[in-house]
Every structure is written in structure tokens, then in C-alpha cells.
Scaffold this active site. Structure first.
Site, PDB file in Angstrom:
ATOM      1  N   HIS A  35       0.851  -1.198   0.000  1.00 17.72           N
ATOM      2  CA  HIS A  35       0.000   0.000   0.000  1.00 17.72           C
ATOM      3  C   HIS A  35       0.881   1.241   0.000  1.00 17.72           C
ATOM      4  O   HIS A  35       1.965   1.249   0.575  1.00 17.72           O
ATOM      5  CB  HIS A  35      -0.900   0.014   1.243  1.00 17.72           C
ATOM      6  CG  HIS A  35      -2.071   0.914   1.099  1.00 17.72           C
ATOM      7  ND1 HIS A  35      -1.982   2.254   1.366  1.00 17.72           N
ATOM      8  CD2 HIS A  35      -3.316   0.690   0.652  1.00 17.72           C
ATOM      9  CE1 HIS A  35      -3.161   2.817   1.134  1.00 17.72           C
ATOM     10  NE2 HIS A  35      -3.988   1.895   0.694  1.00 17.72           N
ATOM     11  N   ASP A  94      -7.989  -4.914  -0.527  1.00 17.62           N
ATOM     12  CA  ASP A  94      -8.445  -5.757  -1.638  1.00 17.62           C
ATOM     13  C   ASP A  94      -8.193  -7.235  -1.406  1.00 17.62           C
ATOM     14  O   ASP A  94      -8.728  -8.072  -2.134  1.00 17.62           O
ATOM     15  CB  ASP A  94      -7.744  -5.320  -2.929  1.00 17.62           C
ATOM     16  CG  ASP A  94      -8.163  -3.911  -3.298  1.00 17.62           C
ATOM     17  OD1 ASP A  94      -7.334  -3.000  -3.204  1.00 17.62           O
ATOM     18  OD2 ASP A  94      -9.357  -3.730  -3.614  1.00 17.62           O
TER      19      ASP A  94
HETATM   20  C1  SDX Z   1      -5.975   0.499  -3.162  1.00 15.49           C
HETATM   21  O1  SDX Z   1      -4.099   4.973  -2.102  1.00 15.49           O
HETATM   22  C2  SDX Z   1      -5.092   4.319  -1.511  1.00 15.49           C
HETATM   23  O2  SDX Z   1      -5.511   4.603  -0.422  1.00 15.49           O
HETATM   24  C3  SDX Z   1      -5.653   3.135  -2.329  1.00 15.49           C
HETATM   25  C4  SDX Z   1      -6.723   2.331  -1.638  1.00 15.49           C
HETATM   26  C5  SDX Z   1      -7.974   3.153  -1.421  1.00 15.49           C
HETATM   27  O3  SDX Z   1      -8.730   2.824  -0.491  1.00 15.49           O
HETATM   28  O4  SDX Z   1      -8.256   4.043  -2.263  1.00 15.49           O
HETATM   29  O5  SDX Z   1      -6.252   1.864  -0.384  1.00 15.49           O
HETATM   30  C6  SDX Z   1      -7.137   1.138  -2.489  1.00 15.49           C
HETATM   31  O6  SDX Z   1      -5.643   0.889  -4.257  1.00 15.49           O
HETATM   32  C7  SDX Z   1      -5.208  -0.574  -2.434  1.00 15.49           C
HETATM   33  C8  SDX Z   1      -3.963  -1.094  -3.235  1.00 15.49           C
HETATM   34  C9  SDX Z   1      -4.456  -2.060  -4.298  1.00 15.49           C
HETATM   35  N1  SDX Z   1      -3.364  -2.473  -5.212  1.00 15.49           N
HETATM   36  C10 SDX Z   1      -2.799  -3.674  -5.122  1.00 15.49           C
HETATM   37  O7  SDX Z   1      -3.071  -4.490  -4.247  1.00 15.49           O
HETATM   38  C11 SDX Z   1      -1.800  -3.972  -6.243  1.00 15.49           C
HETATM   39  C12 SDX Z   1      -0.569  -4.661  -5.623  1.00 15.49           C
HETATM   40  N2  SDX Z   1       0.149  -3.696  -4.816  1.00 15.49           N
HETATM   41  C13 SDX Z   1       1.225  -2.983  -5.438  1.00 15.49           C
HETATM   42  O8  SDX Z   1       1.179  -2.782  -6.809  1.00 15.49           O
HETATM   43  C14 SDX Z   1       1.793  -1.848  -4.617  1.00 15.49           C
HETATM   44  O9  SDX Z   1       1.974  -2.317  -3.351  1.00 15.49           O
HETATM   45  C15 SDX Z   1       1.004  -0.555  -4.536  1.00 15.49           C
HETATM   46  C16 SDX Z   1       0.724  -0.013  -5.902  1.00 15.49           C
HETATM   47  C17 SDX Z   1      -0.266  -0.754  -3.803  1.00 15.49           C
HETATM   48  C18 SDX Z   1       1.849   0.428  -3.736  1.00 15.49           C
HETATM   49  O10 SDX Z   1       2.948   0.704  -4.472  1.00 15.49           O
HETATM   50  P1  SDX Z   1       4.155   1.550  -3.834  1.00 15.49           P
HETATM   51  O11 SDX Z   1       3.949   1.999  -2.438  1.00 15.49           O
HETATM   52  O12 SDX Z   1       4.457   2.560  -4.846  1.00 15.49           O
HETATM   53  O13 SDX Z   1       5.216   0.446  -3.673  1.00 15.49           O
HETATM   54  P2  SDX Z   1       6.455   0.465  -4.522  1.00 15.49           P
HETATM   55  O14 SDX Z   1       6.065   0.273  -5.922  1.00 15.49           O
HETATM   56  O15 SDX Z   1       7.265   1.656  -4.150  1.00 15.49           O
HETATM   57  O16 SDX Z   1       7.145  -0.875  -3.994  1.00 15.49           O
HETATM   58  C19 SDX Z   1       8.136  -0.851  -2.981  1.00 15.49           C
HETATM   59  C20 SDX Z   1       8.818  -2.226  -3.122  1.00 15.49           C
HETATM   60  C21 SDX Z   1       9.277  -2.498  -4.546  1.00 15.49           C
HETATM   61  O17 SDX Z   1      10.345  -3.400  -4.473  1.00 15.49           O
HETATM   62  P3  SDX Z   1      11.869  -2.803  -4.459  1.00 15.49           P
HETATM   63  O18 SDX Z   1      11.988  -1.919  -5.683  1.00 15.49           O
HETATM   64  O19 SDX Z   1      11.990  -2.065  -3.158  1.00 15.49           O
HETATM   65  O20 SDX Z   1      12.754  -4.052  -4.539  1.00 15.49           O
HETATM   66  O21 SDX Z   1       7.853  -3.242  -2.818  1.00 15.49           O
HETATM   67  C22 SDX Z   1       7.641  -4.046  -3.966  1.00 15.49           C
HETATM   68  C23 SDX Z   1       8.102  -3.229  -5.142  1.00 15.49           C
HETATM   69  O22 SDX Z   1       8.486  -4.078  -6.216  1.00 15.49           O
HETATM   70  N3  SDX Z   1       6.205  -4.337  -4.007  1.00 15.49           N
HETATM   71  C24 SDX Z   1       5.685  -5.525  -4.255  1.00 15.49           C
HETATM   72  C25 SDX Z   1       4.302  -5.377  -4.113  1.00 15.49           C
HETATM   73  N4  SDX Z   1       4.023  -4.101  -3.811  1.00 15.49           N
HETATM   74  C26 SDX Z   1       5.203  -3.448  -3.742  1.00 15.49           C
HETATM   75  N5  SDX Z   1       6.261  -6.707  -4.576  1.00 15.49           N
HETATM   76  C27 SDX Z   1       5.419  -7.754  -4.767  1.00 15.49           C
HETATM   77  N6  SDX Z   1       4.062  -7.692  -4.631  1.00 15.49           N
HETATM   78  C28 SDX Z   1       3.473  -6.518  -4.328  1.00 15.49           C
HETATM   79  N7  SDX Z   1       2.154  -6.436  -4.210  1.00 15.49           N
END
Ligand code: SDX
Length: 428
Positions: A306, A363
């Protein structure tokens, strides 16, 4: 006395005010940065930037806190009433009995769609994505409610809000029925908000769909937990579109389009597809975890991580408990819940996830609960939109009521070519 930050650029010192929110969050006020220093700030995903001051929702990602108008979401779980939570978010306090009765009455009075809107469903492909139909129909509603293009007072805002919040159910249900080639079921004015939605989704002519109290409570809870979440992508979209003076219907239609994204509201569908793939044997939970950690693999563990929560999303905790309760009440189990629990157990024991603060988000369990209620997967993000609508309206209203609101217009850092001369075609 206002706290100040000092910015030293070359031989010049610039003072920047420091703002402090009611929960102690502090911000550098850079609203005059370019005027003072000639520089702009760079924050590409806006993760470090406040677009506004707001009194609606407070989240604390480190402590896993979510409050609507100061009330922790955990306190809505016992007797969930989505319509009451919608009033709270929009008008800023809990409604008195007569205020809630009036709001509910307006919902009932405005649950039907104009027949012109209903006919549009006949002219779309049966496999039309429900989120496409939802955004198009919310925009289309504006054609039938032009009286709400300018909202002068709370009375007219309440009227417009109840049209949107009431009709969004009818739109969602009609798009579902259209996809199945089934007759549309009209709303029943005797039913409360969530029961009426399920009636329109699942009743058939002359056979009313039976709705248990625990299912109705579960849907109220799901909608409440999705109702608002500060300046998430779709709510920021509604604010940006609204800041241009766009009407409430157009602004919420834009919010639907942002929510459709797989990284945002579309994640609940991705979670279910991931769990179903594991359930079919296409992938083991262990292989899923490995794929999510593999940087050469674009796969992410859907429903995990998140932008704000760096611990367990408090909504996920409540939804997980609701899943257990609903299945116990139904005396049935869902293999996907067992798979979800296994994935959570593997991930939370894995340093890759723990070190990156990746926990279940809203989710991860919402889809399992929606499926238990009988909602098809392709309608999950639509249900997220039904829940989020009061939050969008509350933010649109808060911005609309603020006399200092200006049209949102970020800047950029230009990295294109310096001045060039046009070359006529014959010389290229
Ligand atoms: C919602 O903003 C809100 O409030 C949204 C929401 C709402 O109520 O409106 O809460 C609803 O959108 C919830 C989120 C739903 N999305 C997902 O579940 C999709 C899967 N999650 C990811 O894509 C991700 O965690 C995000 C998009 C939710 C958050 O992305 P960030 O904070 O930008 O995380 P990041 O891309 O900076 O990742 C940091 C690290 C990275 O690895 P490194 O580069 O440090 O090695 O964490 C990894 C990312 O690759 N990572 C994941 C991951 N999420 C982040 N690796 C594997 N699986 C994941 N789900």
C-alpha cells in the site's frame, strides 16, 4: 508562533512556514516556493505532497489507523449502516434521526433511472466492462439532472448526492443483468440500501431474492470500509476535475475511471484471479510468492502492499474477520479463503515482504467476501465504486465549499530539446 524551515540556496536563505495538522502531521508550506526562490519542487507520484487540507478522513500508515470524521472504522463494524456513514462523510458529523430519515427517503425517491438511461443498456455489447458502463452512465446522468450543474447550498448538494448514491446501485445492477441477458429488476422502495441492490442484482420476476441479515450487514460493512481513504488516486482525480469547475456527476465519473486501474480499485479482481489460478492448480502458493519476489517477473502479489499503510491495512483485518463470520453463518467454506490465509502466512514470514512493509490491503479479503455474497468477480470494482462514491462527494463538496480553492495545475521539469528550427518536408 509558526515554525519555520530554512532553505539555503547559494548565498540566500529562504524561510518556509511549517504547517501542523490536528494529528501532528507536519508539512513544508511551499505554496510560494517559486515566487520566493524561482525553484519548483519535484514529487512525481505526489507521495510527499499534500494537495489540500481536509477534515474528512485520517489515516496513519505506521500505526494502521483509519478514521472517518474522527471515528475509527472499527466502530462501524458492529452495526454497519452505509447510508449513515455516507451522511457522516459528506456532512461532517453523525446524523440525527430525522436527518438520516430524510437522507434515506431521498435515496428511495431517487432509486429509479430515467427510462432513457435504462434504454442505453440495450445498445452495448453483453461483455461491456461494468466500469466502462458505470463511468459512462454517471456522465449520462448529468443529461437528466442539469439542475445540479451548479450547487448553491447544502440542500441542493444533498439532493445531487442522493441521486448519485442511490442510482449507482441501479446502474450497477442493470449492467450486471444486461451482461446475463436477464430482465432488469426494478428497485423495491420497501428495501434498505444494500438489500435493494442485492434484490436488483439477483431477484427474478415473481421470485424475490432472499437476503439474510448477515449478508446485508456484510455488504454494508464492505461499502463502509471502501467509503473514503484520503487523497487516493481516484479521490485526487475527483478533486482535480472538480477544481476546474466540473459538475459533481462529471467529477465522480472521472473518479470511476481512475478507480478502474489494476493498481487501485481493480486490484480486488486481480486478487480473485490469482486465488482462482492457485485453486485450479495452475500455481502453488509457494510459486506465487516466488514470482512476486522475482524482479525479472512483472507479477505482484495482488492485494498486498500500500502507498500509505506500512503495516496491516485496518480494513483488511476487519474484512478477514467478516469472512470468517459470514462463512460460519452460511455453514460453508470457500477454498479461496484457505488459499488467501496460506499466502498471507507465507508472505508475512518472508523477509522480502516484511522488509518492504508489504501487508494485506483492503483488496486482499474483500473479493472473498463479495464472492460469498454472490457478487460476480467482474462486479467487484463496481462495488468498490459504490462504496467510494460518498467519499468522492465529500471531497468534492469540501473543495467546492472552500473559497480559496484554485484550479489544480501542477508544473513539470522540462527535459525535452532546446529551441529548434522547423525543417520543411523537402529538407528532412
Ligand atoms: C488500493 O491509495 C489508496 O488509499 C488506495 C486504496 C484506497 O482505499 O483508495 O487503499 C485502495 O488501491 C489498495 C492497493 C491495491 N493495489 C494492489 O493491491 C496492487 C498490488 N500492490 C502494489 O502494486 C503496490 O503495493 C502498490 C501499488 C499498492 C503500492 O505501491 P508503492 O507503495 O508505490 O510500492 P512500490 O512500488 O514503491 O514498492 C516498494 C517495493 C518495490 O520493491 P523494491 O523496488 O523495493 O525491490 O515493494 C515491492 C516493489 O516491487 N512491491 C511488491 C508489491 N508491492 C510493492 N512486490 C510484490 N508484490 C506486491 N504487491
Amino acid at each position: 508562533m509558526t515554525e519555520k524551515a530554512i532553505l539555503i540556496l547559494g548565498d540566500r536563505r529562504h524561510e518556509l512556514p511549517v504547517l501542523t495538522g490536528t494529528e501532528g502531521e507536519r508539512a513544508l508550506d511551499i505554496s510560494k516556493l517559486r515566487e520566493q526562490t524561482g525553484l519548483i519542487a519535484y514529487d512525481p507520484s505526489l507521495g510527499n505532497t499534500a494537495l489540500c487540507r481536509s477534515e474528512i478522513t485520517f489515516t496513519d500508515g505506521e500505526r494502521g489507523i483509519l478514521r472517518y470524521r474522527g471515528i475509527p472504522i472499527e466502530q462501524f463494524a458492529d452495526k454497519p449502516d452505509f447510508v449513515e456513514a455516507a451522511w457522516l462523510l459528506i456532512f461532517g458529523r453523525l446524523p440525527r434521526r430525522e436527518e438520516l430519515a430524510k437522507f434515506s427517503g431521498l435515496m428511495t425517491a431517487n432509486e429509479l433511472l430515467h427510462e432513457g438511461v435504462r434504454h442505453q443498456f440495450q445498445h452495448v455489447p453483453p461483455d461491456a466492462p461494468p466500469m466502462a458502463l458505470l463511468s459512462a452512465t454517471l456522465s449520462n446522468l448529468a443529461c437528466y439532472h442539469q439542475e445540479f450543474f451548479s450547487l448553491g447550498d447544502e440542500e441542493s448538494l444533498e439532493e445531487a448526492a442522493t441521486r448519485l448514491i442511490s442510482k449507482v446501485r441501479t446502474i450497477a445492477a442493470f449492467s450486471h443483468r444486461r451482461s446475463l441477458g436477464m430482465p432488469f429488476i426494478y428497485p423495491d422502495p420497501k428495501l434498505r440500501y444494500c438489500a435493494n441492490f442485492l434484490h436488483m442484482m439477483f431477484s427474478i420476476p415473481y421470485r424475490q431474492y432472499h437476503i439474510s441479515q448477515e449478508v446485508e450487514d456484510a455488504l454494508n460493512l464492505i461499502f463502509i470500509l471502501h467509503a473514503d481513504h484520503e487523497l487516493n488516486c481516484s479521490t485526487s482525480t475527483v478533486r482535480i476535475v472538480g477544481s476546474a469547475g466540473a459538475n459533481l456527476f462529471a467529477s465522480c465519473a472521472a473518479g470511476v475511471c481512475a478507480l478502474w486501474g489494476s493498481l487501485h480499485g481493480g486490484a480486488n479482481v486481480e486478487v480473485m484471479e490469482m486465488l482462482e489460478r492457485i485453486s485450479r492448480g495452475g500455481l502453488s502458493p509457494e510459486e506465487c510468492i516466488r514470482a512476486a519476489k522475482d524482479k525479472t517477473n512483472p507479477f505482484r502479489l495482488h492485494g498486498f502492499g500500500h502507498r500509505v499503510y506500512r503495516r496491516y491495512d485496518p480494513r483488511a483485518k476487519i474484512l478477514k474477520a467478516a469472512c470468517e463470520r459470514v462463512f460460519a453463518g452460511m455453514e460453508r467454506k470457500d477454498p479461496l479463503l484457505d488459499i488467501a490465509r496460506k499466502l498471507e502466512e507465507l508472505a508475512l514470514a518472508d523477509p522480502y515482504f516484511v522488509d518492504r512493509n508489504l501487508y494485506p490491503n483492503v483488496d486482499f479479503y474483500s473479493g472473498i467476501l463479495l464472492r460469498a455474497i454472490g457478487i460476480p468477480t467482474n462486479m467487484f470494482t463496481v462495488c468498490f465504486a459504490i462504496g467510494r462514491l460518498p467519499g468522492w462527494i465529500a471531497h468534492w463538496k469540501e473543495q467546492h465549499d472552500d473559497p480559496n480553492t484554485k484550479i489544480q495545475r501542477p508544473r513539470q521539469i522540462y527535459t525535452g530539446p532546446n529551441e529548434l528550427t522547423y525543417v520543411p518536408m523537402e529538407k528532412r
